[in-house]
Design a protein around this motif. Structure first.
Motif, mmCIF file in Angstrom:
data_model
loop_
_atom_site.group_PDB
_atom_site.id
_atom_site.type_symbol
_atom_site.label_atom_id
_atom_site.label_comp_id
_atom_site.label_asym_id
_atom_site.label_seq_id
_atom_site.Cartn_x
_atom_site.Cartn_y
_atom_site.Cartn_z
ATOM 1 N N UNK A 33 -42.766 -5.873 15.630
ATOM 2 C CA UNK A 33 -41.534 -5.073 14.970
ATOM 3 C C UNK A 33 -40.796 -5.979 14.208
ATOM 4 N N UNK A 34 -40.786 -7.224 14.657
ATOM 5 C CA UNK A 34 -39.777 -8.137 13.981
ATOM 6 C C UNK A 34 -40.537 -9.529 13.282
ATOM 7 N N UNK A 93 -31.637 -10.639 25.048
ATOM 8 C CA UNK A 93 -30.256 -11.271 24.447
ATOM 9 C C UNK A 93 -30.382 -11.882 23.027
ATOM 10 N N UNK A 94 -31.374 -12.615 23.034
ATOM 11 C CA UNK A 94 -31.754 -13.168 21.446
ATOM 12 C C UNK A 94 -31.551 -11.952 20.469
ATOM 13 N N UNK A 95 -32.571 -11.258 20.561
ATOM 14 C CA UNK A 95 -32.767 -9.995 19.570
ATOM 15 C C UNK A 95 -31.512 -9.244 19.296
ATOM 16 N N UNK A 154 -45.650 -1.434 15.545
ATOM 17 C CA UNK A 154 -44.655 -2.417 15.456
ATOM 18 C C UNK A 154 -43.984 -2.596 13.807
ATOM 19 N N UNK A 155 -44.929 -2.841 13.081
ATOM 20 C CA UNK A 155 -44.841 -2.950 11.523
ATOM 21 C C UNK A 155 -44.347 -1.867 11.033
ATOM 22 N N UNK A 171 -32.336 -4.525 16.760
ATOM 23 C CA UNK A 171 -32.137 -3.951 18.084
ATOM 24 C C UNK A 171 -33.317 -3.184 18.539
ATOM 25 N N UNK A 172 -34.292 -2.786 17.725
ATOM 26 C CA UNK A 172 -35.641 -1.948 18.075
ATOM 27 C C UNK A 172 -36.409 -2.991 19.072
ATOM 28 N N UNK A 173 -36.745 -4.423 18.501
ATOM 29 C CA UNK A 173 -37.448 -5.073 19.588
ATOM 30 C C UNK A 173 -36.764 -5.335 20.635
#
Length: 390
Positions: A33-34, A93-95, A154-155, A171-173
Motif C-alpha cells: 500500500x505504501x 508509529x512510523x507510518x 495494497x497498490x 494511515x492505511x498501512x
C-alpha cells in the motif's frame, strides 16, 4: 493391517497457521500500500536527486538484509513473538508519523526506519511459520499467495489514497499493521507456545550459521531468484520503452496486474506439480519458465502479445521458485536456531541490489547479451537448491 495414511488438504490449516497466514496477508497489504510509491513520494516532497531517492528506497531492504543477522538471534534468544510485537508497534508509529510530517529530513529518517521495523518482523514471522508448519514447508507456498493478494489489494488502496490525502495514504498501512499487531496480541500466548521447546536456549552465532554449507546454498539460491526477479522492476521496462515509448507505463502496469492475478490462479496447479515432481525436475522446470519468459520479452518488441506470454511463463517460474529457499531453510533449521537461520537468509535481498546493476550494465552492452545471460543465470538455482534437504 496397515492403514493407508490420509492425505492432508493443502488448504486445511491449524489454528496457529490461520493466525500467522492472516498476519502475513495484513503485512503484505501494508507493504504494497505504501512502499511501491515511496520513490514518487520522495520526488514530490523532497529535493533529492534520482540517485538520492534510489539510495533511500534501496536502503530500506538493505537495512532489513543486514539487520536480519541480529534480529534472528534475538528471536531465538528472547522469543519471536516479543520481537514481532516491537516491530509491529514500530511500523504503526512510523507510518502514523509519516502521515503528519513534512520536513524532508524527517521523511527520509522515517522511511529508513521501516527497514529496522521490517527486520524485527520478517525473520520472527518466518520462524513462527516454520514452527507451526506440519513439516513439509507448504505454509511458505501459502505465504507466497498472501504476497500475491497483497500485491493486488495494497497498490489499489495506495493508488486511490496517494493524491487524495497524504495522511490517509500513510494511515492505511498503519491501520493494516495495527490489525496485524492485534492478531499477534490476541493469539500471542498460543504462538509463544510454539517456541516453548527452545525458549531461553543460547542462540546459534551467525558466524557458526555461516559455516553451514547447506544454508549458504539456500541463501545463494534465494539471491539468484531475487536478482532475476528484480529485472521486472528495472531492466525489462527500460527495454520495453525502446519499442513502446509513452505506451510503456500503461502496458507495463497491465502486465503487473496480470502477474498478480495469475499468481493466485496457478497456485493449485503449482502445488499439485510440486507434490508430484522431485526437487531437481521441479527447480529445473521453474528455471525453464523464467528462461522462456526472457525469450518472450526479447521478442515482445515486435508483438505485444509476446509480452503477455512472457508474464504467464514468468509467473509460473516465480510461483515455483520463490518459496523454495524459505522451504529449504525450514527443513535445515532445528527449532532452537530457526530465528538465526531465517534472519541470516534475509541476506538474499542483496539480489535486489545486484540485479538492477548487473541488468543495466548488460542492457547497455547489448540486448542479446542481457537476455542470454539472464536466461542462463537463473539455472544457478538448480545445483544450489539440489543441495538442500528434501
Amino acid at each position: 493391517m496397515t492403514e493407508t495414511p490420509t492425505r492432508r488438504s493443502p488448504w486445511r490449516f491449524s489454528r496457529d497457521e490461520r493466525s500467522l497466514v492472516l498476519g502475513s496477508l495484513l503485512n503484505s497489504m501494508a507493504f504494497f500500500a505504501a512502499l511501491p510509491f515511496a520513490a514518487l513520494y520522495l520526488a514530490d516532497r523532497t529535493g533529492l536527486s534520482a540517485a538520492g531517492i534510489g539510495a533511500v528506497v534501496g536502503g530500506i531492504p538493505m537495512i532489513a538484509a543486514f539487520g536480519g543477522l541480529l534480529s534472528g538471534m534475538v528471536a531465538d534468544r528472547f522469543g519471536a513473538v516479543r520481537l514481532m510485537r516491537l516491530g509491529l508497534v514500530l511500523n504503526v508509529v512510523v507510518y502514523a508519523a509519516l502521515a503528519f510530517v513534512a520536513a524532508p529530513t524527517a521523511i527520509v529518517v522515517l522511511l529508513l526506519s521501516l527497514g529496522l521495523a521490517r527486520t524485527m518482523v520478517e525473520p520472527s514471522m518466518k520462524k513462527l511459520l516454520s514452527l507451526a508448519d506440519t513439516g513439509d514447508g507448504r505454509i511458505f507456498r501459502v505465504r507466497y499467495i498472501t504476497l500475491c493478494m497483497g500485491a493486488i489489494v495494497g497498490p489499489a488502496v495506495g493508488g486511490a489514497l496517494y493524491h487524495a490525502s497524504p495522511a490517509a495514504f500513510f494511515l492505511a498501512p498503519a491501520g493494516f499493521f495495527a490489525l496485524y499487531l492485534a492478531v499477534v496480541t490476541v493469539h500471542g500466548g498460543e504462538l509463544a507456545r510454539l517456541e516453548t521447546s527452545s525458549a531461553g536456549t543460547p542462540s546459534v552465532p551467525w558466524t557458526g550459521a555461516l559455516r553451514d554449507p547447506l544454508l549458504m546454498a539456500a541463501i545463494g539460491a534465494g539471491t539468484v531468484v531475487f536478482l532475476v526477479m528484480a529485472q521486472m522492476d528495472t531492466s525489462i521496462p527500460l527495454y520495453m520503452k525502446t519499442a513502446y515509448g509513452d505506451r510503456t507505463e500503461y502496458l507495463f502496469a497491465s502486465l503487473l496486474v496480470v502477474n498478480a492475478a495469475l499468481a493466485l490462479l496457478v497456485q493449485p496447479l503449482v502445488i499439485r506439480v510440486s507434490e508430484r515432481l522431485s526437487r531437481g525436475p521441479l527447480v529445473t522446470l521453474g528455471c525453464v519458465f523464467f528462461a522462456v519468459a526472457f525469450a518472450c520479452v526479447w521478442l515482445g518488441t515486435a508483438n505485444a502479445v509476446m509480452l503477455y506470454a512472457a508474464i504467464v511463463f514468468w509467473t509460473l517460474g516465480e510461483a515455483i521458485l520463490l518459496p523454495l529457499p524459505d522451504m529449504a531453510v525450514h527443513s535445515l533449521a532445528t527449532d532452537d536456531r530457526k530465528g538465526t537461520y531465517f534472519g541470516l537468509s534475509e541476506l538474499r535481498y542483496l539480489g535486489f541490489f545486484a540485479g538492477p546493476v548487473l541488468g543495466g550494465a548488460l542492457l547497455d552492452l547489448s540486448a542479446t547479451a542481457y537476455f542470454a545471460v539472464m536466461a542462463a543465470l537463473v539455472f544457478l538455482c538448480v545445483p544450489l537448491l539440489l543441495r538442500s534437504p528434501k
